[in-house]
Design a protein around this motif. Structure first.
Motif, PDB file in Angstrom:
ATOM      1  N   LEU A  92       0.835  -1.208   0.000  1.00 44.51           N
ATOM      2  CA  LEU A  92       0.000   0.000   0.000  1.00 44.51           C
ATOM      3  C   LEU A  92       0.868   1.256   0.000  1.00 44.51           C
ATOM      4  O   LEU A  92       0.573   2.232  -0.708  1.00 44.51           O
ATOM      5  N   ILE A  93       1.933   1.239   0.790  1.00 46.59           N
ATOM      6  CA  ILE A  93       2.826   2.403   0.855  1.00 46.59           C
ATOM      7  C   ILE A  93       3.602   2.548  -0.453  1.00 46.59           C
ATOM      8  O   ILE A  93       3.703   3.645  -1.019  1.00 46.59           O
ATOM      9  N   LYS A  94       4.147   1.441  -0.949  1.00 51.12           N
ATOM     10  CA  LYS A  94       4.960   1.473  -2.177  1.00 51.12           C
ATOM     11  C   LYS A  94       4.158   2.002  -3.358  1.00 51.12           C
ATOM     12  O   LYS A  94       4.669   2.801  -4.162  1.00 51.12           O
ATOM     13  N   TYR A  95       2.893   1.574  -3.469  1.00 55.21           N
ATOM     14  CA  TYR A  95       2.085   1.975  -4.625  1.00 55.21           C
ATOM     15  C   TYR A  95       1.151   3.140  -4.313  1.00 55.21           C
ATOM     16  O   TYR A  95       0.282   3.469  -5.116  1.00 55.21           O
ATOM     17  N   ASP A  96       1.352   3.759  -3.153  1.00 54.99           N
ATOM     18  CA  ASP A  96       0.638   4.988  -2.776  1.00 54.99           C
ATOM     19  C   ASP A  96      -0.883   4.804  -2.857  1.00 54.99           C
ATOM     20  O   ASP A  96      -1.595   5.586  -3.485  1.00 54.99           O
ATOM     21  N   ILE A  97      -1.358   3.746  -2.205  1.00 52.78           N
ATOM     22  CA  ILE A  97      -2.793   3.441  -2.188  1.00 52.78           C
ATOM     23  C   ILE A  97      -3.354   3.780  -0.810  1.00 52.78           C
ATOM     24  O   ILE A  97      -2.833   3.331   0.213  1.00 52.78           O
ATOM     25  N   THR A  98      -4.397   4.565  -0.789  1.00 51.64           N
ATOM     26  CA  THR A  98      -5.066   4.958   0.452  1.00 51.64           C
ATOM     27  C   THR A  98      -6.187   3.962   0.759  1.00 51.64           C
ATOM     28  O   THR A  98      -6.878   3.507  -0.146  1.00 51.64           O
ATOM     29  N   VAL A  99      -6.359   3.652   2.043  1.00 49.77           N
ATOM     30  CA  VAL A  99      -7.431   2.749   2.475  1.00 49.77           C
ATOM     31  C   VAL A  99      -8.302   3.470   3.499  1.00 49.77           C
ATOM     32  O   VAL A  99      -7.799   4.082   4.445  1.00 49.77           O
ATOM     33  N   TYR A 100      -9.612   3.385   3.278  1.00 52.22           N
ATOM     34  CA  TYR A 100     -10.603   3.989   4.168  1.00 52.22           C
ATOM     35  C   TYR A 100     -11.618   2.913   4.527  1.00 52.22           C
ATOM     36  O   TYR A 100     -12.048   2.142   3.662  1.00 52.22           O
ATOM     37  N   ALA A 101     -12.010   2.852   5.818  1.00 51.10           N
ATOM     38  CA  ALA A 101     -12.955   1.819   6.267  1.00 51.10           C
ATOM     39  C   ALA A 101     -14.203   2.435   6.887  1.00 51.10           C
ATOM     40  O   ALA A 101     -14.117   3.386   7.663  1.00 51.10           O
ATOM     41  N   ALA A 102     -15.360   1.900   6.525  1.00 45.48           N
ATOM     42  CA  ALA A 102     -16.643   2.228   7.166  1.00 45.48           C
ATOM     43  C   ALA A 102     -17.215   0.911   7.664  1.00 45.48           C
ATOM     44  O   ALA A 102     -17.677   0.092   6.876  1.00 45.48           O
ATOM     45  N   HIS A 103     -17.172   0.694   8.980  1.00 49.48           N
ATOM     46  CA  HIS A 103     -17.500  -0.612   9.535  1.00 49.48           C
ATOM     47  C   HIS A 103     -18.806  -0.558  10.329  1.00 49.48           C
ATOM     48  O   HIS A 103     -19.894  -0.562   9.740  1.00 49.48           O
ATOM     49  N   THR A 104     -18.734  -0.494  11.661  1.00 55.18           N
ATOM     50  CA  THR A 104     -19.972  -0.508  12.440  1.00 55.18           C
ATOM     51  C   THR A 104     -20.824   0.729  12.179  1.00 55.18           C
ATOM     52  O   THR A 104     -22.042   0.685  12.352  1.00 55.18           O
ATOM     53  N   ASN A 105     -20.202   1.828  11.775  1.00 53.90           N
ATOM     54  CA  ASN A 105     -21.002   3.010  11.402  1.00 53.90           C
ATOM     55  C   ASN A 105     -21.847   2.723  10.163  1.00 53.90           C
ATOM     56  O   ASN A 105     -22.984   3.195  10.050  1.00 53.90           O
ATOM     57  N   LEU A 106     -21.325   1.902   9.236  1.00 52.29           N
ATOM     58  CA  LEU A 106     -22.102   1.528   8.050  1.00 52.29           C
ATOM     59  C   LEU A 106     -23.128   0.454   8.386  1.00 52.29           C
ATOM     60  O   LEU A 106     -24.166   0.348   7.729  1.00 52.29           O
ATOM     61  N   ASP A 107     -22.868  -0.347   9.430  1.00 54.29           N
ATOM     62  CA  ASP A 107     -23.864  -1.317   9.890  1.00 54.29           C
ATOM     63  C   ASP A 107     -25.088  -0.608  10.470  1.00 54.29           C
ATOM     64  O   ASP A 107     -26.228  -0.994  10.228  1.00 54.29           O
ATOM     65  N   VAL A 108     -24.826   0.423  11.265  1.00 54.27           N
ATOM     66  CA  VAL A 108     -25.896   1.132  11.978  1.00 54.27           C
ATOM     67  C   VAL A 108     -26.650   2.095  11.062  1.00 54.27           C
ATOM     68  O   VAL A 108     -27.866   2.271  11.182  1.00 54.27           O
ATOM     69  N   ALA A 109     -25.954   2.711  10.131  1.00 59.92           N
ATOM     70  CA  ALA A 109     -26.505   3.812   9.332  1.00 59.92           C
ATOM     71  C   ALA A 109     -27.740   3.411   8.534  1.00 59.92           C
ATOM     72  O   ALA A 109     -27.850   2.290   8.040  1.00 59.92           O
ATOM     73  N   SER A 110     -28.657   4.360   8.413  1.00 67.83           N
ATOM     74  CA  SER A 110     -29.783   4.193   7.488  1.00 67.83           C
ATOM     75  C   SER A 110     -29.228   4.106   6.070  1.00 67.83           C
ATOM     76  O   SER A 110     -28.440   4.958   5.659  1.00 67.83           O
ATOM     77  N   GLY A 111     -29.629   3.073   5.351  1.00 67.79           N
ATOM     78  CA  GLY A 111     -29.095   2.868   4.012  1.00 67.79           C
ATOM     79  C   GLY A 111     -27.786   2.110   4.003  1.00 67.79           C
ATOM     80  O   GLY A 111     -27.172   1.957   2.941  1.00 67.79           O
TER      81      GLY A 111
END
Length: 369
Positions: A92-111
Motif C-alpha cells: 500500500l505504501i509502495k504503490y501509494d494506495i489509500t485505504v478507508y474503512a466504514a465498519h460498524t457506522n455503516l452497519d448502523v446507518a440508514s441505508g
C-alpha cells in the motif's frame, strides 16, 4: 474539464451516509493508511483488505480502497514484511494506495449494510432491531431572496433536510426584509458597493439530522445566489429516527422456513447455509444482522421475529435460539458483501467524474466440500 476530486471529498461523502460518530467505541473506522489530501484516480470497493485485494488494486491502477472491515484494528507492534499484514502495508505504501474503512457506522446507518440486506431480501416495514439512540436533530434557518426560495428549498430537501416521518420537503417560511451593504472586495448578486440595500427575503426553516448537516449546507450554498449566505443552526430537543444495529421487517407473503432458505441462497448468492428449526414452520417476520450477531437472538425473539438471519452462530447459542422457538439462518459472515454494490451506487450518485469499481476478489475464507 473534469473536476478534481480529492480523497477527503470522498471521505466526507461516505460520512454523510455513515457518520463516524455511529461507530462502536471498540471499532477503528475512517482513514487506515494513506493521505486525505491527494487527488482520487480510481476507487475500488471491497469487504476486506487482504493481500490479494491489494494486488488487484495495484493491477487495476486503483489509488483509493474503500472497505467495510478495517485493515487496522489493534495498535501495531511491528511491521514485518515477511508477514501477510506487513506485506499488505508495504505494498500500500509502495504503490501509494489509500485505504478507508466504514465498519460498524455503516452497519448502523440508514441505508447501510443491514438496510441493504433488507432490500436484497425484499423485507417491508423495516425497523431497527436493537435501538441504540435517536438521531440528533437540528433546525436550519436560511435567509434567501424571494426569487430563489424554491431553488434553495429543493436543493436542501434533495440533500436530506426536511424529512419528517414519511414526508419530505417539510419547511416553514416567514416573509421579511433583509438589509446589507456591499463593501470593497465584494461582488454582490444584488446591490451596489457602499450602498445599503433592502431586499424582500424569506426565512426558510427546516429540520436536519446532524449527520448530514455538512451535505445540506453544501447544497444550500450551491443553490443560494449570495456570495455570503446568512443562516442559523439551532439544536433541538426533538428526537429523530431511532438508530441502532440490525433490522426487522416483513416478507410480502408467508412461506415455509425451507422456502425462505432457498430464496436466501439465491438472493445472497451463497451455495450453503446453516439453519435451525422446523423447515415446515411458516415465517413472515424476519430479523437480520450482517456479520456476527449471535448475541442478539433474544432481541430478535422479543421483537417478534419468526426467523433471524446472521453470521458466525456458535453451537450453544444456536441451541438456545432453537429452544426458544426462534429459527436461525446463518449464511456466513461473508453475506456482508452486499455492501459493495450499495456503496458503489451511492458514490456514483455523488461523484460523476471518478471511476468506481468493485473488487472481484473473493475474501470468504470458507469452502464447502
Amino acid at each position: 474539464m473534469k473536476q478534481q476530486i480529492m480523497m477527503n471529498d470522498v471521505f466526507k461523502i461516505i460520512e454523510d451516509l455513515a457518520p463516524k460518530s455511529l461507530a462502536y467505541e471498540w471499532d477503528n473506522v475512517g482513514l487506515q493508511i494513506g493521505s486525505a489530501n491527494k487527488p482520487v484516480k480510481k476507487i475500488m470497493i471491497t469487504l476486506d483488505v487482504l493481500e490479494r485485494v491489494v494486488d488487484e488494486a495495484i493491477e487495476k491502477d486503483v489509488n483509493l480502497i474503500i472497505a467495510h472491515h478495517p485493515l487496522l484494528f489493534k495498535p501495531l507492534k511491528q511491521v514485518n514484511y515477511d508477514s501477510p499484514s506487513g506485506r499488505i502495508l508495504q505494498k500500500l505504501i509502495k504503490y501509494d494506495i489509500t485505504v478507508y474503512a466504514a465498519h460498524t457506522n455503516l452497519d448502523v446507518a440508514s441505508g447501510g449494510v443491514n438496510d441493504t440486506l433488507c432490500s436484497v431480501l425484499d423485507l417491508q416495514s423495516r425497523r431497527v432491531l436493537l435501538d441504540e439512540k435517536a438521531k440528533k436533530l437540528l433546525k436550519l434557518a436560511i435567509y434567501v431572496p424571494n426569487t430563489h426560495e424554491e431553488q434553495v428549498r429543493e436543493a436542501i430537501s434533495e440533500a436530506g433536510a426536511g424529512h419528517i416521518g414519511e414526508y419530505s420537503h417539510c419547511t416553514f417560511k416567514t416573509q421579511g426584509q433583509g438589509t446589507f451593504k456591499p463593501l470593497d472586495g465584494t461582488n454582490p448578486f444584488i446591490g451596489t458597493k457602499g450602498k445599503l440595500e433592502y431586499v424582500d427575503e424569506v426565512k426558510l426553516e427546516t429540520i436536519v439530522p446532524e449527520g448530514i448537516l455538512s451535505a445540506v449546507l453544501k447544497e444550500m450554498e450551491k443553490a443560494h445566489p449570495y456570495e455570503e449566505v446568512a443562516y442559523d443552526i439551532f439544536p433541538l430537543e426533538n428526537e429523530g429516527d431511532r438508530i441502532g444495529i440490525g433490522r426487522i421487517g416483513e416478507l410480502d407473503r408467508t412461506m415455509t422456513l425451507e422456502e425462505f432458505c432457498k430464496m436466501i441462497k439465491v438472493k445472497l448468492e451463497v451455495s450453503q447455509l446453516r439453519v435451525t428449526g422446523d423447515l415446515s414452520k411458516p415465517v413472515k417476520t424476519v430479523a437480520v444482522l450482517g456479520g456476527s450477531g449471535e448475541k442478539y437472538i433474544h432481541q430478535a425473539k422479543k421483537k417478534g421475529a419468526d426467523v433471524y438471519i446472521t453470521g458466525d452462530m456458535t453451537f450453544h447459542t444456536a441451541q438456545d435460539a432453537w429452544q426458544m422457538g426462534l429459527a436461525v439462518i446463518d449464511p456466513g459472515h461473508y453475506m456482508e458483501k452486499v455492501m459493495k454494490q450499495s456503496v458503489k451506487a451511492y458514490l456514483e450518485e455523488k461523484l460523476h467524474d471518478v471511476n468506481i469499481i468493485l473488487s472481484n476478489t473473493n475474501t470468504d475464507p470458507f469452502q464447502f466440500i
